[in-house]
Design a protein around this motif. Sequence first.
Motif, PDB file in Angstrom:
ATOM      1  N   VAL A 215      20.270 -66.696  29.520  1.00 16.32           N
ATOM      2  CA  VAL A 215      19.927 -65.604  28.615  1.00 16.32           C
ATOM      3  C   VAL A 215      18.754 -66.033  27.743  1.00 16.32           C
ATOM      4  O   VAL A 215      18.673 -67.174  27.294  1.00 16.32           O
ATOM      5  N   GLY A 216      17.823 -65.099  27.540  1.00 16.21           N
ATOM      6  CA  GLY A 216      16.653 -65.378  26.719  1.00 16.21           C
ATOM      7  C   GLY A 216      16.588 -64.441  25.527  1.00 16.21           C
ATOM      8  O   GLY A 216      17.024 -63.284  25.609  1.00 16.21           O
ATOM      9  N   PHE A 217      16.055 -64.930  24.430  1.00 11.28           N
ATOM     10  CA  PHE A 217      15.853 -64.121  23.231  1.00 11.28           C
ATOM     11  C   PHE A 217      14.408 -64.281  22.773  1.00 11.28           C
ATOM     12  O   PHE A 217      13.895 -65.401  22.715  1.00 11.28           O
ATOM     13  N   VAL A 218      13.773 -63.171  22.449  1.00 14.72           N
ATOM     14  CA  VAL A 218      12.391 -63.208  21.967  1.00 14.72           C
ATOM     15  C   VAL A 218      12.257 -62.269  20.775  1.00 14.72           C
ATOM     16  O   VAL A 218      12.761 -61.143  20.809  1.00 14.72           O
ATOM     17  N   TYR A 219      11.558 -62.758  19.744  1.00  8.39           N
ATOM     18  CA  TYR A 219      11.289 -61.918  18.578  1.00  8.39           C
ATOM     19  C   TYR A 219       9.866 -61.391  18.674  1.00  8.39           C
ATOM     20  O   TYR A 219       8.908 -62.163  18.761  1.00  8.39           O
ATOM     21  N   ASN A 220       9.738 -60.061  18.673  1.00 11.73           N
ATOM     22  CA  ASN A 220       8.417 -59.435  18.711  1.00 11.73           C
ATOM     23  C   ASN A 220       8.574 -57.996  18.206  1.00 11.73           C
ATOM     24  O   ASN A 220       9.235 -57.172  18.841  1.00 11.73           O
ATOM     25  N   THR A 221       7.970 -57.699  17.072  1.00 15.77           N
ATOM     26  CA  THR A 221       8.099 -56.353  16.489  1.00 15.77           C
ATOM     27  C   THR A 221       7.160 -55.340  17.141  1.00 15.77           C
ATOM     28  O   THR A 221       7.293 -54.146  16.915  1.00 15.77           O
ATOM     29  N   ASP A 222       6.212 -55.822  17.941  1.00 16.28           N
ATOM     30  CA  ASP A 222       5.293 -54.927  18.665  1.00 16.28           C
ATOM     31  C   ASP A 222       5.891 -54.622  20.037  1.00 16.28           C
ATOM     32  O   ASP A 222       5.802 -55.439  20.956  1.00 16.28           O
ATOM     33  N   LYS A 223       6.478 -53.445  20.188  1.00 12.90           N
ATOM     34  CA  LYS A 223       7.191 -53.110  21.429  1.00 12.90           C
ATOM     35  C   LYS A 223       6.277 -53.139  22.643  1.00 12.90           C
ATOM     36  O   LYS A 223       6.653 -53.631  23.714  1.00 12.90           O
ATOM     37  N   GLU A 224       5.069 -52.606  22.500  1.00 15.54           N
ATOM     38  CA  GLU A 224       4.157 -52.570  23.641  1.00 15.54           C
ATOM     39  C   GLU A 224       3.736 -53.965  24.061  1.00 15.54           C
ATOM     40  O   GLU A 224       3.666 -54.279  25.249  1.00 15.54           O
ATOM     41  N   ASP A 225       3.440 -54.808  23.088  1.00 17.66           N
ATOM     42  CA  ASP A 225       3.061 -56.182  23.407  1.00 17.66           C
ATOM     43  C   ASP A 225       4.223 -56.905  24.066  1.00 17.66           C
ATOM     44  O   ASP A 225       4.036 -57.671  25.022  1.00 17.66           O
ATOM     45  N   PHE A 226       5.439 -56.666  23.576  1.00 14.45           N
ATOM     46  CA  PHE A 226       6.611 -57.302  24.179  1.00 14.45           C
ATOM     47  C   PHE A 226       6.773 -56.858  25.626  1.00 14.45           C
ATOM     48  O   PHE A 226       7.006 -57.680  26.515  1.00 14.45           O
TER      49      PHE A 226
END
Length: 306
Positions: A215-226
């Motif tokens: 399982v992976g977790f990533v923090y990114n508030t820019d949905k398109e960039d994510f």
Amino acid sequence: MSSMSELIGRTDLLQVKNSIPGLKLDKLLFAGKEPWRKTCGPTGLARNTMRPLDVRVHELLLAGERSQIALKNTDLSVGTRWAGSQKSPLYATFVGVAGQSFGAFATEHINLRLDGVAHEGVAKGQSGGTVIIIPPEDSWGDEAVLVGNGLRYGASGGNCFIAGKVGERAGVLQKSGVTVVHGAGWHYGEYMAGGTLVSLAPVGRNAFAGMCGGVGFVYNTDKEDFRRSMAKGLKVEQIAENSPFTAILLHVIEEHKAATESPLAVQRLEAMATGNFEGWWVITPDIKDPKQLEAKREAQEEYARQ
């Protein structure tokens, strides 16, 4: 010639078959003096950079000293020589710039901490123990890059906490264990097969390509960039307070905070404590067909052989 070492520096044995107009090889084929021969090659390199360091570390540890051990970028594979030989916990703290493969192939009981930066291959092949890297003193910052490429490549266990950004292909072929970073380059978690990968900041493109477990977790508030950073064939969800993955994420970040005293980890935990999980994503393999899973595993094995 009876050995490879006898061939070192023997440019007189080389011949240029087809010269290319404008290409000069004079400096490349220059025959230097012999003193360099003593420091070149695997044997000389190991003798001149690793053994004295290992001896010094063991002397400090046996004496019960906890002082920081200075490293320079020619200190390669620090900690690897103790892998598999420790029957009791070993704790070693370093400061400076570590050469390639810091903490590579670390096993149970090996616990290494570096206050500084490291080259490629940190904790590759790790199967146990803990590898911690934090920025040099007074160098904390969101853009601090602490580790080169290939972090935890092929790791099958242990924990690795990096309080800064890392290069490309972090967590590739990870089979078990925990990895935490503050952002990463391209191909993050590629061919991941197990364990947990957490990034407290955005990652580069093609993340988790070929993922078949873990399982992976990533923090990114820019949905398109994510979305652009994620590879295809993944199950991606935004984390909510009642998500079944929330407890895992909180526990891992708490461990990271305890190990590194990372201000960014504190910031992320404080936000989640108020119920604010905005920007957090959980990534798992989206595999419904057993044949598809088998194909991904075969691709993973082929990649590992390259």
